[in-house]
Design a protein around this motif. Structure first.
Motif, PDB file in Angstrom:
ATOM      1  N   GLY A 128       0.780  -1.229   0.000  1.00 61.01           N
ATOM      2  CA  GLY A 128       0.000   0.000   0.000  1.00 61.01           C
ATOM      3  C   GLY A 128       0.809   1.275   0.000  1.00 61.01           C
ATOM      4  N   ASP A 136       1.288   5.042  -4.893  1.00 66.70           N
ATOM      5  CA  ASP A 136       0.033   5.685  -5.291  1.00 66.70           C
ATOM      6  C   ASP A 136      -0.539   5.083  -6.572  1.00 66.70           C
ATOM      7  OD1 ASP A 136       1.713   6.650  -7.244  1.00 66.70           O
ATOM      8  OD2 ASP A 136       1.369   8.767  -6.823  1.00 66.70           O
ATOM      9  N   ARG A 155       0.108   9.521   6.211  1.00 70.16           N
ATOM     10  CA  ARG A 155      -0.144   8.788   4.972  1.00 70.16           C
ATOM     11  C   ARG A 155      -1.611   8.386   4.949  1.00 70.16           C
ATOM     12  NH1 ARG A 155       2.488   6.634   0.720  1.00 70.16           N
ATOM     13  NH2 ARG A 155       4.452   7.467   1.516  1.00 70.16           N
ATOM     14  N   PHE A 172      -4.583   6.138   2.965  1.00 70.97           N
ATOM     15  CA  PHE A 172      -4.716   4.919   2.172  1.00 70.97           C
ATOM     16  C   PHE A 172      -6.132   4.798   1.624  1.00 70.97           C
ATOM     17  CE2 PHE A 172      -1.354   4.217   5.181  1.00 70.97           C
ATOM     18  CZ  PHE A 172      -0.419   3.415   4.546  1.00 70.97           C
ATOM     19  N   SER A 212      -1.818   4.666  -1.697  1.00 75.78           N
ATOM     20  CA  SER A 212      -1.674   5.679  -0.654  1.00 75.78           C
ATOM     21  C   SER A 212      -0.900   6.881  -1.162  1.00 75.78           C
ATOM     22  CB  SER A 212      -0.966   5.093   0.575  1.00 75.78           C
ATOM     23  OG  SER A 212       0.399   4.846   0.297  1.00 75.78           O
TER      24      SER A 212
END
Length: 311
Positions: A77, A80, A163, A165, A183
């Motif tokens: 994760g 991006d 961050r 997600f 993320s």
């Protein structure tokens, strides 16, 4: 040609019969080789084509009946983009100490916003926010506009590096049916105070409840994990369904905030679950992971957090 080698009608008949028998045996052997190898490619498989023999012991029937068990959320994760899908958004910063919406879009391999999503644990989109020191955990379910723009409204964030997600399953196209987690980094301006990660422990308390986790997961290996919920030393048996399960478990890795969703394997039977909850744990890297277990009682959602050491 001598008399001893001249073919007779009887010899010709025997030769013809032998040739026919040999041809029949050859065809039968070919058929028996092709048939079973084709069948075995589909026999005893779970969703996604994973052979049943490679599934974790004790998890086959329970996992196959749970939402989101068709595939596991791919990767850690921390990117991006994956498989042609990309998480995009106009904001790289969010204000500190006050509520502010975070808007984002998922674009597909064709570069256009995705508007079709398959529900995973009853929701089309799961949104998480975590600070770099693994504090401030939030798990939200944003809303989507007709043009594919999602809006999440996190609670006020403390200054620091965060961050966010997006966990989702495309409803069609090349990624249809595959769980994805993307993320982006977000900065919250201000003077940040880092909180030390609590040491590894097998139990924690929240809102009067004690959550005890058992299991020794190893990095990169599937392993069962069990959480037991008690209150005042007594087992809790009134857990209410939350996201079509009795508990939702998410983990983040110390240092890089890598993401992992530990899928529940305890089936839901009515409004009274507990005290024990089982999960399919597959944490990709060794080190300390911060676990967040969410469960509901009396209409209230509780979030228990503890640090788990993975060897």
């Amino acid at each position: 040609m001598t008399a001893s080698t001249r073919p007779t009608p009887r010899n010709r008949a025997l030769a013809t019969a032998c040739l026919a028998a040999a041809l029949t045996l050859t065809l039968a052997a070919c058929g028996s080789t092709g048939g079973p190898s084709h069948d075995s490619s589909t026999r005893g498989t779970h969703h996604g084509g994973t052979p049943a023999a490679t599934a974790p012991a004790g998890h086959g029937s329970a996992m196959s009946g749970m939402p989101g068990m068709g595939t596991s959320a791919g990767g850690d994760g921390l990117a991006d983009s994956a498989d042609g899908y990309r998480l995009t958004g106009p904001d790289a910063t969010l204000p500190a100490g006050r509520t502010a919406p975070y808007r984002f879009t998922i674009t597909g391999p064709d570069g256009k916003p995705v508007t079709r999503f398959a529900p995973e644990q009853t929701k089309r989109m799961h949104f998480y926010a975590i600070r770099s020191d693994l504090t401030g955990f939030q798990h939200l379910h944003p809303t989507m506009a007709a043009d594919g723009t999602w809006t999440a409204e996190p609670a006020p964030l403390a200054p620091g590096s965060w961050r966010v997600f997006a966990s989702f399953t495309p409803g069609g196209g090349s990624g249809g049916g595959k769980d994805l987690v993307l993320s982006r980094a977000v900065t919250v301006p201000g003077e940040a105070t880092t909180t030390a990660l609590p040491p590894a422990a097998h139990s924690t308390r929240v809102d009067g409840y004690t959550v005890t986790v058992s299991g020794e997961p190893m990095a990169g290996m599937a392993h069962p994990l069990t959480a037991r919920v008690t209150k005042g030393g007594e087992p809790v048996t009134d857990l209410q369904p939350y996201l079509d399960t009795y508990a939702h478990l998410t983990a983040f890795h110390r240092g890089d905030a890598a993401f992992a969703h530990l899928h529940p394997t305890t089936p839901v039977h009515g409004e009274h679950g507990g005290p024990e909850l089982s999960f399919h744990a597959e944490l990709p890297t060794a080190g300390d992971w911060r676990l967040f277990l969410q469960f509901r009682t009396g209409g209230r959602l509780h979030t228990a957090a503890l640090t788990l050491r993975v060897g």
